[in-house]
Design a protein around this motif. Structure first.
Motif, PDB file in Angstrom:
ATOM      1  N   LEU A   2       0.785  -1.033  -0.022  1.00 39.60           N
ATOM      2  CA  LEU A   2      -0.029   0.004  -0.030  1.00 39.60           C
ATOM      3  C   LEU A   2       0.933   1.352  -0.046  1.00 39.60           C
ATOM      4  CD1 LEU A   2      -2.676   0.998   0.165  1.00 39.60           C
ATOM      5  CD2 LEU A   2      -2.826   1.141   2.531  1.00 39.60           C
ATOM      6  N   LYS A   3       1.847   1.184   0.660  1.00 36.34           N
ATOM      7  CA  LYS A   3       2.853   2.350   0.754  1.00 36.34           C
ATOM      8  C   LYS A   3       3.482   2.643  -0.714  1.00 36.34           C
ATOM      9  CE  LYS A   3       7.446   2.295   2.166  1.00 36.34           C
ATOM     10  NZ  LYS A   3       8.664   1.970   2.812  1.00 36.34           N
ATOM     11  N   TRP A   4       3.782   1.552  -1.527  1.00 36.07           N
ATOM     12  CA  TRP A   4       4.146   1.966  -2.828  1.00 36.07           C
ATOM     13  C   TRP A   4       3.022   2.337  -3.540  1.00 36.07           C
ATOM     14  CZ3 TRP A   4       8.955   2.551  -4.077  1.00 36.07           C
ATOM     15  CH2 TRP A   4      10.154   1.822  -3.448  1.00 36.07           C
ATOM     16  N   ALA A   5       1.633   1.985  -3.297  1.00 36.50           N
ATOM     17  CA  ALA A   5       0.731   2.609  -4.465  1.00 36.50           C
ATOM     18  C   ALA A   5       0.732   3.850  -3.999  1.00 36.50           C
ATOM     19  CB  ALA A   5      -0.624   2.028  -3.676  1.00 36.50           C
ATOM     20  N   ILE A   6       0.763   4.316  -2.613  1.00 41.94           N
ATOM     21  CA  ILE A   6       0.554   5.780  -2.393  1.00 41.94           C
ATOM     22  C   ILE A   6       1.588   6.577  -2.978  1.00 41.94           C
ATOM     23  CG2 ILE A   6       0.610   7.308  -0.393  1.00 41.94           C
ATOM     24  CD1 ILE A   6      -0.909   5.121   1.124  1.00 41.94           C
ATOM     25  N   ILE A  33      -2.589  -0.801 -10.055  1.00 41.94           N
ATOM     26  CA  ILE A  33      -2.459  -2.152 -10.230  1.00 41.94           C
ATOM     27  C   ILE A  33      -1.994  -2.470  -8.757  1.00 41.94           C
ATOM     28  CG2 ILE A  33      -0.629  -4.024 -10.762  1.00 41.94           C
ATOM     29  CD1 ILE A  33      -1.034  -2.497 -13.574  1.00 41.94           C
ATOM     30  N   LEU A  34      -1.033  -1.678  -7.914  1.00 41.02           N
ATOM     31  CA  LEU A  34      -0.471  -2.096  -6.643  1.00 41.02           C
ATOM     32  C   LEU A  34      -1.766  -2.220  -5.633  1.00 41.02           C
ATOM     33  CD1 LEU A  34       2.822  -0.356  -6.703  1.00 41.02           C
ATOM     34  CD2 LEU A  34       2.540  -2.821  -6.770  1.00 41.02           C
ATOM     35  N   ILE A  39      -5.471  -5.126  -1.949  1.00 37.69           N
ATOM     36  CA  ILE A  39      -6.910  -5.324  -1.755  1.00 37.69           C
ATOM     37  C   ILE A  39      -7.255  -7.022  -1.867  1.00 37.69           C
ATOM     38  CG2 ILE A  39      -9.316  -5.109  -2.321  1.00 37.69           C
ATOM     39  CD1 ILE A  39      -8.292  -2.808  -0.857  1.00 37.69           C
ATOM     40  N   VAL A  40      -6.508  -7.611  -3.107  1.00 40.52           N
ATOM     41  CA  VAL A  40      -6.895  -9.010  -3.007  1.00 40.52           C
ATOM     42  C   VAL A  40      -6.146  -9.723  -2.083  1.00 40.52           C
ATOM     43  CG1 VAL A  40      -6.066 -11.051  -4.568  1.00 40.52           C
ATOM     44  CG2 VAL A  40      -7.214  -8.860  -5.430  1.00 40.52           C
ATOM     45  N   ILE A  41      -4.897  -9.411  -1.690  1.00 37.72           N
ATOM     46  CA  ILE A  41      -4.164 -10.108  -0.588  1.00 37.72           C
ATOM     47  C   ILE A  41      -4.831 -10.029   0.834  1.00 37.72           C
ATOM     48  CG2 ILE A  41      -1.883 -10.138   0.615  1.00 37.72           C
ATOM     49  CD1 ILE A  41      -0.558  -9.544  -2.206  1.00 37.72           C
TER      50      ILE A  41
END
Length: 57
Positions: A2-6, A33-34, A39-41
């Motif tokens: 989530l950090k990388w998505a942000i 994508i991240l 969310i899936v994990i």
């Protein structure tokens, strides 16, 4: 993850402000994508935790 998505979302916003639309759209796509992978994990771990799989008896 989530950090990388942000981080990629912020890069996308900054690139968009400065007019780098190609970089902005690429970073936004990576962020999406991240986030979806996160969310899936998370859902998988919640289901496993609710079912008690791997719990010590």
């Amino acid at each position: 993850m989530l950090k990388w998505a942000i981080i990629f979302a912020v890069i996308s916003l900054v690139a968009g402000v400065f007019g780098f639309t190609g970089v902005s759209s690429s970073a936004a796509g990576i962020a999406k994508i991240l986030f979806y992978i996160f969310i899936v994990i998370t859902v998988i771990f919640l289901v496993v935790a609710l079912l008690g799989i791997g719990a010590v008896a």
